[in-house]
Scaffold this motif. Structure first.
Motif: not given
Length: 263
Positions: A81-84, A86-87, A90, A113, A116, A121-123
């Motif tokens: 999951d890219p959201v999990r 990237k957090r 970070d 994920a 950058y 797609d990493r924020g």
């Protein structure tokens, strides 16, 4: 040794198959400190099957960084999951190990994920990984590429696609999840089953052909030599809870035998 040169040194040793880790499911910084004092090269922090939160991952990472010996931190999220992901990244961990990577497409999604734009797609953010902004530009431009990205092979589909997964640009290693793989093959916990060992041999061959290391978990000390002989390049050896329980059982047995001898 600077933090950046230490990171590069660990990455080099890891990719050469010269790293030993241990498994953390207890979310207390002292566990990371103990792993460092025991001489492990890295810890695998499991957030897939434990109560460990993002805040706890950060505390474990800080404990590893402050330990008297270099100790790298690799984290397993619950899913690809890219959201999990990237957090976790970070926070400034050294790598990520993602479960159930079955296809080349899933492997590419994992790599994207961690990267950058334009390569992923990493924020973009100025968190701990980027020195809270002090080396923000350098981290975004290039330093984030030093992250170790490991794909877990845990199903027959993953075994069949292991060579293509290993060939995916940005995948640094494969990891055989023995419990899930045995279950998915219909031979759960039958560690000597031909189906399981054939699948493991296939993944080991694919990793070697692609030129990347392949690792696995061995919970007990007695199994370490067998896994090395089997051909694994790196191991995650021991799990904190299992070690505590089994060592406690041995101490209890010794006490009861000694007490019986007095009677």
């Amino acid at each position: 040794m600077t933090e950046q040169s230490s990171d590069r040194d660990f990455r080099t040793r890891f990719k050469n198959g010269d790293a030993l880790g241990t498994w953390i499911s207890i979310g207390h910084p002292m566990i990371a400190e103990a792993a460092a004092r025991a001489g492990f090269d890295f810890v695998l922090v499991d957030t897939e099957h434990s109560e460990i939160s993002l805040e706890t991952v950060a505390e474990l990472t800080r404990a590893a960084a402050a330990s008297p010996d270099d100790l790298a931190v690799i984290v397993r999220p619950a899913w690809n999951d890219p959201v999990r992901i990237k957090r976790i990244l970070d926070i400034g961990v050294d790598g990520i190990m993602v479960p159930m990577i079955d296809t080349p497409d899933a492997a590419e999604e994992l790599v994207r994920a961690t990267r950058y734009p334009p390569d992923g797609d990493r924020g973009v953010a100025s968190g701990r990984a980027a020195g809270y902004g002090q080396n923000f530009v350098e981290y975004v431009k290039s330093e984030h590429r030093s992250l170790i990205t490991i794909a877990q092979i845990e199903t027959p589909t993953g075994v069949d696609n292991a060579r293509e997964i290993a060939d995916t640009d940005g995948i640094d290693a494969l990891f055989v999840g023995p419990a899930d793989l045995s279950a998915s093959l219909g031979v759960f916990a039958e560690w000597d089953a031909p189906e399981l060992n054939d699948a493991i041999d296939s993944v080991l061959t694919d990793g070697a052909t692609a030129g990347i290391p392949v690792g696995t978990l061995t919970v007990r000390e007695a199994d370490v030599a067998d896994r090395v002989e089997q051909g694994f390049d790196f191991l995650i050896a021991g799990k904190d809870m299992t070690t505590l329980i089994e060592q406690g059982e041995r101490i209890r047995d010794t006490y009861e035998q000694s007490d019986a001898g007095r009677s």
